[in-house]
Design an enzyme around this catalytic site. Structure first.
Site, PDB file in Angstrom:
ATOM      1  N   ASP A 158       0.826  -1.208   0.000  1.00 12.38           N
ATOM      2  CA  ASP A 158       0.000   0.000   0.000  1.00 12.38           C
ATOM      3  C   ASP A 158       0.870   1.273   0.000  1.00 12.38           C
ATOM      4  O   ASP A 158       1.726   1.428  -0.867  1.00 12.38           O
ATOM      5  CB  ASP A 158      -0.977  -0.075   1.191  1.00 12.38           C
ATOM      6  N   TYR A 266      -1.734  11.639   2.943  1.00  9.29           N
ATOM      7  CA  TYR A 266      -2.643  11.950   1.821  1.00  9.29           C
ATOM      8  C   TYR A 266      -2.724  13.453   1.592  1.00  9.29           C
ATOM      9  O   TYR A 266      -2.800  13.914   0.463  1.00  9.29           O
ATOM     10  CB  TYR A 266      -4.048  11.399   2.108  1.00  9.29           C
ATOM     11  N   HIS A 320      -7.084  -6.415  -0.568  1.00  6.54           N
ATOM     12  CA  HIS A 320      -5.967  -5.481  -0.472  1.00  6.54           C
ATOM     13  C   HIS A 320      -4.928  -5.923   0.568  1.00  6.54           C
ATOM     14  O   HIS A 320      -3.735  -5.712   0.403  1.00  6.54           O
ATOM     15  CB  HIS A 320      -6.566  -4.129  -0.090  1.00  6.54           C
TER      16      HIS A 320
END
Ligand SMILES: *[C@@H]1O[C@H](CO)[C@@H](O)[C@H](O)[C@H]1NC(C)=O
Ligand SMILES: CC(=O)N[C@H]1CO[C@H](CO)[C@@H](O)[C@@H]1O
Length: 346
Positions: A158, A266, A320
């Site tokens: 990730d 982010y 994921h």
């Protein structure tokens, strides 16, 4: 990119992220009607769940990256004289996501799973700019050197994966092999996102997370209930993610100030950057769970095009969180890859 288009881009992002925040706040409001004021409280967690303290995952340590002035926490297992296997987690995770690999590969490697800056017990600089990609990449480079090794095997997932692709490209001499577990290659990510409306929708949270405080509020409401569905997914996989595992994540993320730095990763993404992406020369294994809800499957194959020497192995039906969900399959693929590489090198 011209100044005007930069400004337009920034305004569009702001509008979208505000709309998403309004929708999220609406959903919290609905939940409030249903559940009541309890959604604003969380239970005290004075002691870590036992699974976090289990010595079979390894022992804890700290290392200070002098150039970066950052203290990094890690869990290590295996003889320090063995080749280094460095593991980088994603969001919303910490070293714990590598527990099965710590236990497995320590027979032959010195496995080190870090809490990246801002996460778990590592330092958490308060300014958002500290989480810009250059710093994250530099941390990993420094880490290999500070751990006293000239080369290592880099395993990443990730967000860790996004950083790993960049660091193996910028410092290929430091890495013997690179193993990416549902880790987005920057070029492959863009190629897929531009051509897939579905991927754009799957990436909604990346834009939403740019808003101040709403993401933190959303993740923490109703006693951090977010962590259950996020790991268990649509299939409600309680087998791979039993309560004690979910509680471990809740425990770490319920600490004061634990949420903002990871979300700042982010907030620091510069969508206007147009980096030239170089080809990956470090031999790479891509392991990809095909049912990833955040990163579409085509991205895995697109990444191959950027590599000089890479293999891609799909794990059908895995989510994921591939290395936690299918540790046996994942570990045997990694062994096979590393053993083949060792034979080839002889
Ligand atoms: C998931 O499965 C568990 C155990 O079977 C059950 O208790 C829980 O209610 C389920 N959650 C959802 C969201 O379906
Ligand atoms: C910030 C925080 O709560 N960190 C905890 C995460 O879990 C480890 C156990 O591995 C604890 O030692 C940390 O204190």
């Amino acid at each position: 990119m011209g100044l005007v288009s930069k400004i337009i881009g920034a305004v569009v992002l702001q509008v979208i992220s505000t709309c998403l925040s309004v929708m999220v706040l609406g959903s919290i409001l609905l939940k409030w009607f249903k559940v009541g004021n309890a959604i604003f409280s969380s239970k005290p967690r004075p002691t870590p769940p036992t699974i976090l303290e289990d010595p079979k995952w390894g022992s804890h340590g700290y290392i200070t990256l002098k150039k970066q002035a950052i203290k990094i926490h890690y869990v290590e297992k295996g003889d320090r004289g063995n080749p280094l296997m460095l593991c980088l987690h994603g969001f919303p995770e910490f070293w714990f996501s590598w527990r099965y690999q710590l236990a497995e590969f320590s027979s032959k490697y010195w496995v080190v799973a870090v809490d990246m800056r801002g996460y778990g017990d590592s330092d958490k600089p308060s300014q958002c700019s500290a989480y810009e990609i250059e710093h994250l990449v530099e941390d990993i480079k420094q880490m290999v050197l500070e751990l006293g090794k000239e080369k290592c095997i880099l395993m990443a997932h990730d967000w860790g994966g996004a950083i790993a692709w960049r660091v193996v490209n910028s410092h290929p001499d430091l890495f013997e092999h690179h193993i990416s577990f549902n880790g987005p290659h920057p070029g492959a990510y863009m190629e897929h996102a531009k051509s897939s409306f579905k991927q754009m929708c799957m990436s909604w949270y990346m834009i939403f997370f740019r808003t101040p405080w709403v993401p933190e509020f959303w993740i923490s409401n109703n006693d951090f209930e977010f962590f259950g569905p996020v790991f268990r997914g649509e299939k409600n996989n309680t087998e791979a993610f039993p309560n004690e595992v979910i509680d471990a994540y809740k425990y770490n993320y319920s600490k004061k100030g634990a949420l903002t730095p990871p979300i700042n990763y982010y907030r620091s993404i510069d969508f206007n950057r147009n980096d030239k992406i170089s080809r990956t020369t470090v031999p790479t294994l891509i392991i990809w769970g095909t049912d990833d809800m955040a990163l579409g499957k085509p991205m895995a194959a697109y990444a191959l095009k950027w590599c000089e020497s890479a293999q891609l192995k799909y794990i059908e039906g895995a989510s994921h969180w591939v290395q936690q969900e299918e540790p046996d399959k994942v570990n045997s693929l990694v062994w096979e890859y590393l053993n083949d590489a060792a034979i080839a090198a002889k």
